[in-house]
Every structure is written in structure tokens, then in C-alpha cells.
Write a protein that holds these residues in place. Structure first.
Motif, short mmCIF file in Angstrom:
data_model
loop_
_atom_site.label_atom_id
_atom_site.label_comp_id
_atom_site.label_asym_id
_atom_site.label_seq_id
_atom_site.Cartn_x
_atom_site.Cartn_y
_atom_site.Cartn_z
N UNK A 21 0.83 -1.19 0.00
CA UNK A 21 0.00 0.00 0.00
C UNK A 21 0.87 1.25 0.00
N UNK A 22 1.95 1.23 0.79
CA UNK A 22 2.83 2.39 0.89
C UNK A 22 3.53 2.69 -0.43
N UNK A 23 4.05 1.66 -1.10
CA UNK A 23 4.76 1.87 -2.36
C UNK A 23 3.80 2.36 -3.43
N UNK A 24 2.65 1.76 -3.55
CA UNK A 24 1.68 2.16 -4.58
C UNK A 24 1.15 3.56 -4.32
N UNK A 25 0.91 3.87 -3.06
CA UNK A 25 0.45 5.22 -2.72
C UNK A 25 1.51 6.24 -3.07
N UNK A 26 2.77 5.93 -2.79
CA UNK A 26 3.86 6.85 -3.10
C UNK A 26 3.99 7.05 -4.61
N UNK A 27 3.82 5.99 -5.39
CA UNK A 27 3.88 6.11 -6.85
C UNK A 27 2.80 7.06 -7.35
N UNK A 78 1.33 0.90 -11.79
CA UNK A 78 0.26 0.15 -11.14
C UNK A 78 -0.22 0.80 -9.86
N UNK A 79 -0.06 2.11 -9.77
CA UNK A 79 -0.34 2.79 -8.51
C UNK A 79 -1.78 2.66 -8.05
N UNK A 80 -2.73 3.10 -8.85
CA UNK A 80 -4.13 3.06 -8.39
C UNK A 80 -4.59 1.63 -8.22
N UNK A 81 -4.24 0.78 -9.19
CA UNK A 81 -4.63 -0.62 -9.08
C UNK A 81 -3.97 -1.26 -7.87
#
Length: 105
Positions: A21-27, A78-81
Motif C-alpha cells: 500500500x505504501x509503495x503504490x500510494x507513493x507512486x 500500477x499505482x491506483x490498481x
């Protein structure tokens, strides 16, 4: 986005290896900040009446928007997904995917 929403609705939207969640949110935040910065530069150049730099800034905005679209659609970063896939709450996942779809519309 529709594919991600359909997968989420069926309970099949899963994070890819290494997605948190943290990595995708940061992207997603990084892509959004790039768009914001590019728009600010475009407004500045347009206000100053500098046509050459305004054109370059407009291209930068277009590129930043393409990057954001890629992130939000789940094609590149792939951030939102990824955020939707790592959300523990199905309502949070649905809300994230709906917001990303709204941005793309």
C-alpha cells in the motif's frame, strides 16, 4: 480502470509481487506532484507571455498527465490498481478505483 474494478468486485484484484500500500500510494503521489508542478510551470510561462517556454511547458504537462494516466490505469507503476489491491477494506478499494476513473474521464 474498468478491468480493475471488475476484478475488485469479483474479489480477484490482488497485489503484484512487491506491491505494498505504501509503495503504490507513493507512486500515485509522485505522479500527481509531477502534474501539479508541470501545470504551475505552464501557468507561469503563459502569464509571462513567453511562447517558446509555454510550448515546452505544455508538452511537459502532457507528458506528466500521460504518466499519471499510466499510474492510475495500472499499466506502468500500477499505482491506483496497486492501492486498490492492497486495501484491506473493499469499500476503500472501490473508492480508490472510482477516484482514479474520475481523474481519467
Amino acid at each position: 480502470m474498468q478491468e480493475a474494478k471488475a476484478s475488485a468486485g469479483a474479489g480477484r484484484l490482488k497485489p503484484l509481487p512487491g506491491e505494498t500500500l505504501e509503495k503504490c500510494s507513493q507512486d500515485l503521489v509522485t505522479s500527481t506532484k509531477s502534474v501539479s508542478s508541470a501545470i504551475a510551470q505552464l501557468l507561469s510561462e503563459a502569464t509571462q507571455g513567453n511562447e517558446n517556454y509555454t510550448g515546452m511547458a505544455a508538452r511537459d504537462v502532457a507528458q506528466a498527465l500521460r504518466s499519471l494516466a499510466t499510474a492510475a490505469r495500472g499499466v506502468g507503476a500500477n499505482a491506483a490498481r496497486g492501492v486498490g489491491a492492497t486495501a484491506a477494506n473493499p469499500q476503500a478499494c472501490d473508492a480508490m478505483l472510482n477516484c482514479a476513473a474520475d481523474v481519467m474521464d
